[in-house]
Write a protein that holds these residues in place. Structure first.
Motif, mmCIF file in Angstrom:
data_model
loop_
_atom_site.group_PDB
_atom_site.id
_atom_site.type_symbol
_atom_site.label_atom_id
_atom_site.label_comp_id
_atom_site.label_asym_id
_atom_site.label_seq_id
_atom_site.Cartn_x
_atom_site.Cartn_y
_atom_site.Cartn_z
ATOM 1 N N VAL A 84 0.852 -1.187 0.000
ATOM 2 C CA VAL A 84 0.000 0.000 0.000
ATOM 3 C C VAL A 84 0.892 1.242 0.000
ATOM 4 O O VAL A 84 1.935 1.279 0.659
ATOM 5 C CB VAL A 84 -0.960 0.028 1.213
ATOM 6 C CG1 VAL A 84 -2.078 -0.976 1.047
ATOM 7 C CG2 VAL A 84 -0.227 -0.216 2.525
ATOM 8 N N GLY A 85 0.472 2.245 -0.747
ATOM 9 C CA GLY A 85 1.238 3.483 -0.827
ATOM 10 C C GLY A 85 2.658 3.261 -1.311
ATOM 11 O O GLY A 85 3.597 3.870 -0.800
ATOM 12 N N SER A 86 2.809 2.415 -2.316
ATOM 13 C CA SER A 86 4.146 1.966 -2.703
ATOM 14 C C SER A 86 4.786 2.838 -3.777
ATOM 15 O O SER A 86 4.169 3.141 -4.798
ATOM 16 C CB SER A 86 4.083 0.522 -3.213
ATOM 17 O OG SER A 86 5.354 0.112 -3.681
ATOM 18 N N PRO A 87 6.087 3.186 -3.583
ATOM 19 C CA PRO A 87 6.847 3.874 -4.626
ATOM 20 C C PRO A 87 7.621 2.898 -5.512
ATOM 21 O O PRO A 87 8.578 3.282 -6.189
ATOM 22 C CB PRO A 87 7.802 4.744 -3.812
ATOM 23 C CG PRO A 87 8.096 3.929 -2.605
ATOM 24 C CD PRO A 87 6.816 3.169 -2.304
ATOM 25 N N GLY A 88 7.210 1.629 -5.493
ATOM 26 C CA GLY A 88 7.914 0.569 -6.210
ATOM 27 C C GLY A 88 8.518 -0.400 -5.225
ATOM 28 O O GLY A 88 8.824 -0.049 -4.086
ATOM 29 N N VAL A 89 8.689 -1.646 -5.662
ATOM 30 C CA VAL A 89 9.116 -2.690 -4.725
ATOM 31 C C VAL A 89 10.423 -3.366 -5.124
ATOM 32 O O VAL A 89 10.829 -4.357 -4.520
ATOM 33 C CB VAL A 89 8.003 -3.756 -4.565
ATOM 34 C CG1 VAL A 89 6.725 -3.104 -4.068
ATOM 35 C CG2 VAL A 89 7.748 -4.507 -5.872
ATOM 36 N N GLY A 90 11.092 -2.822 -6.139
ATOM 37 C CA GLY A 90 12.388 -3.369 -6.526
ATOM 38 C C GLY A 90 12.349 -4.437 -7.585
ATOM 39 O O GLY A 90 13.402 -4.931 -8.004
ATOM 40 N N VAL A 91 11.156 -4.834 -8.021
ATOM 41 C CA VAL A 91 11.020 -5.801 -9.122
ATOM 42 C C VAL A 91 9.985 -5.257 -10.099
ATOM 43 O O VAL A 91 9.227 -4.332 -9.785
ATOM 44 C CB VAL A 91 10.604 -7.199 -8.616
ATOM 45 C CG1 VAL A 91 11.649 -7.759 -7.657
ATOM 46 C CG2 VAL A 91 9.243 -7.155 -7.935
ATOM 47 N N ASP A 92 9.942 -5.835 -11.284
ATOM 48 C CA ASP A 92 9.042 -5.341 -12.330
ATOM 49 C C ASP A 92 7.801 -6.182 -12.525
ATOM 50 O O ASP A 92 6.951 -5.849 -13.353
ATOM 51 C CB ASP A 92 9.810 -5.248 -13.662
ATOM 52 C CG ASP A 92 10.868 -4.155 -13.633
ATOM 53 O OD1 ASP A 92 10.661 -3.163 -12.908
ATOM 54 O OD2 ASP A 92 11.895 -4.301 -14.319
ATOM 55 N N SER A 93 7.693 -7.291 -11.788
ATOM 56 C CA SER A 93 6.536 -8.161 -11.981
ATOM 57 C C SER A 93 6.177 -8.855 -10.677
ATOM 58 O O SER A 93 7.058 -9.232 -9.893
ATOM 59 C CB SER A 93 6.842 -9.217 -13.048
ATOM 60 O OG SER A 93 5.818 -10.202 -13.096
ATOM 61 N N ALA A 94 4.889 -9.038 -10.477
ATOM 62 C CA ALA A 94 4.411 -9.769 -9.302
ATOM 63 C C ALA A 94 4.918 -11.204 -9.300
ATOM 64 O O ALA A 94 5.020 -11.828 -8.240
ATOM 65 C CB ALA A 94 2.879 -9.749 -9.263
#
Length: 606
Positions: free
Chosen positions: A470-480
């Motif tokens: 939630v409220g993410s600026p990105g998680v370090g990967v490009d795909s779930a």
């Protein structure tokens, strides 16, 4: 033993060392242990039975005064439990060190007897004639040698005595001297510690007393290193740590809890009830330690610790889950891990990782802990036992200007935090009593990048079935698909007015060599809106709310608009966990936590 105030210059002899009755020291330790246990039981009865019963059934000035008195009494018993536990371990550790030197001494005496040497009262060793002279062939004369307590500090003469017994005698004399010296040093060290283990006069336990207790604990920890600390399996897996704890005797567990509550309380894999007990004790020691400092960092952390202590002592209100302190510390920006509901017995366990600007301060103790409490309450309404944890087990980036300086939030802190979170979740999995518990990892803001970092480790995050951002600026990967749980088990909530979920990539944010982020949230938002929306990159990779990322986007409130009546605001970034401001978001996360994601309200990906 000697009761002296000096060090190696004591009159301790090898015969006196041999006669020390370590069993008597251990019996005294057992007596202090029994007092410690009784004090702990009394505190538990006060805080677990008397206080809740009084608060729930009585109102008025008299009951309020009684509650205050019982709380003071509970703290007194806690202090007695702590100090008596330290006394027990001090005596046991002394006995351990003396017995070690007694074994060294006895080995030397046995070797002397086997060789028909004489060990004198002063530790010197006489050896008989042996061998034969080169000239006359007669046996070489015997002699007497004195031991050297620290042979490494005495330079060798380079000469070798011709009598073959001389070398053996010197080795025996050295071992006798070294055993006596080591025992004397131990006696001196522990005498100082025992003399310091005394309380202030009076019936109260003031702040200064806990400051002294923190110093006492530090001294005993240092002294008991060989006896206890070195056996703590810091480098083992959570499952191995669980097995280690299960294999200890009750007496050993009590000593570890008394002397090393900081280490046991933060050891992943140890049962939650044990960690909670250890950390509640360590909380008092930490507050005492910080009370003894006079700086802003100590004041900030102390305010947070006092608030956490207040909540623990107040206990849960009707309909709220109990609170478990799974971790606490003052290192770095501070550490605190709090669970609402027992994570070892709950079938469903969610762990929330906060992000940018989170540290051990009063705002965290009041706000971030409430997020886990509210989520636990919402999840338990669905009938499936659930626990929710706030995990501040890393140093989140700190930016005094908030989003204005998000550039400080590089990936390094997330990678370090990801490793710690990975191990923590391994401990949650190992300690849980269900064969297949349902675990959920939730990352908010920069915390989503930390969760993403944890998921990149081999095998993903241990035991985790669902991942929520939630409220993410990105998680370090490009795909779930890169997060180890399958894209159908990755969920994202992104409020329409949350500027953080629309931050442009680092490349997009640079205009004329100046990062738009330094223009504040409005400039960052504008950059995100002006950027090519076909480019789904955010600050830390592809937008997890985008169709290309492949996560399941759930419905959340829009949040307040960026431009409020009083100027720019980023409040939309902080409402995901608030059941009053964004009930839909909280309800959707609760459904995910209890394994009913098929019932969540979804919305289209970006």
């Amino acid at each position: 033993m000697s009761g002296r105030s000096g060090g190696a210059g004591s009159g301790l002899t090898w015969s006196a060392l041999r006669e020390v009755k370590c069993a008597e020291l251990e019996q005294a330790a057992d007596g202090w242990g029994r007092v410690s246990n009784r004090a702990d039981a009394a505190r538990d009865r006060i805080e677990g039975q008397l206080l809740p019963g009084l608060r729930d059934t009585q109102k008025g000035e008299a009951p309020d005064a009684a509650v205050r008195g019982l709380r003071r009494l509970g703290k007194n018993f806690q202090y007695i439990h702590t100090e008596c536990g330290l006394l027990r371990t001090t005596l046991n550790s002394l006995a351990h060190e003396i017995k070690t030197q007694q074994r060294v001494l006895q080995g030397a005496l046995d070797d002397a007897a086997a060789s028909r040497f004489t060990v004198h009262t002063d530790g010197s060793v006489t050896y008989p004639a042996a061998g034969e002279g080169v000239v006359d062939g007669k046996p070489l004369a015997g002699g007497t040698v004195s031991g050297v307590p620290n042979p490494g500090m005495v330079p060798s003469s380079g000469l070798v005595a011709p009598n073959p017994n001389a070398g053996k005698a010197q080795d025996i004399a050295d071992r006798v001297a070294q055993a006596v010296r080591a025992a004397a040093d131990a006696d001196w060290r522990y005498t100082r510690i025992l003399r310091s283990l005394k309380a202030h006069e009076g019936l109260g336990v003031p702040v200064a007393t806990w400051t002294d207790a923190a110093a006492d604990a530090a001294a005993v920890r240092a002294a008991a290193r060989g006896y206890l600390r070195d056996a703590i399996p810091h480098d083992a897996s959570p499952a191995e740590r669980k097995a280690w704890w299960a294999g200890l005797t009750d007496e050993q567990r009590e000593e570890y809890l008394a002397v090393y509550p900081d280490r046991i309380g933060n050891l992943d894999g140890i049962p939650a009830l044990v960690r909670d007990a250890a950390n509640r004790d360590n909380l008092q020691l930490l507050m005492g330690k910080l009370e003894g400092r006079d700086d802003d960092d100590a004041a900030t952390k102390l305010a947070a610790l006092r608030e956490i202590d207040r909540q623990l002592r107040a206990g849960p209100k009707a309909g709220e889950p109990p609170m478990y302190l799974l971790g606490i510390g003052d290192q770095g920006n501070g550490r605190a891990i709090v669970s609402y509901g027992n994570p070892d017995t709950a079938r469903n366990v969610a762990t929330y990782v906060p992000g940018l600007n989170t540290s051990l301060d009063k705002e965290f103790a009041e706000g971030d802990l409430k997020r886990a409490r509210d989520l636990s309450i919402a999840a338990n309404r669905h009938g499936a036992p659930a626990a929710a944890i706030t995990w501040l087990g890393y140093d989140a980036p700190q930016s005094p200007d908030g989003l204005r300086s998000l550039a400080v939030a590089a990936s390094g802190r997330a990678e370090e935090g990801g490793r710690a979170f990975h191990e923590f979740m391994g401990g949650i999995k190992a300690a849980n009593g269900h064969d297949d518990p349902h675990l959920t990892a939730i990352g908010h803001s920069y915390g989503s990048r930390t969760v993403g970092g944890a998921a990149q480790h081999s095998g993903g995050i241990p035991g985790v079935d669902e991942i929520v951002f939630v409220g993410s600026p990105g998680v370090g990967v490009d795909s779930a698909d890169e997060l180890g749980v399958g894209r159908d088990h990755v969920f994202v909530g992104a409020a329409a007015n949350d500027v953080v979920t629309k931050l442009p990539s680092k490349e997009q944010s640079v205009v004329g060599g100046v990062e738009l982020l330094f223009g504040g949230p409005a400039a960052a938002y504008a950059a995100g809106e002006l950027a090519d929306r076909n480019d789904d990159d955010l600050w830390f990779g592809r937008d997890p709310a985008s169709e290309a990322f492949g996560a399941r986007r759930f419905e959340v409130g829009d949040g307040p608009p960026l431009m409020g009546r009083r100027g720019p605001t980023v409040d939309a970034h902080s409402e995901y966990f608030d059941p009053e401001l964004d009930k839909t978001s909280v309800e959707n996360m609760a459904l995910i936590v209890v394994g009913r994601s098929h019932k969540i309200k979804t919305e289209d990906a970006r």
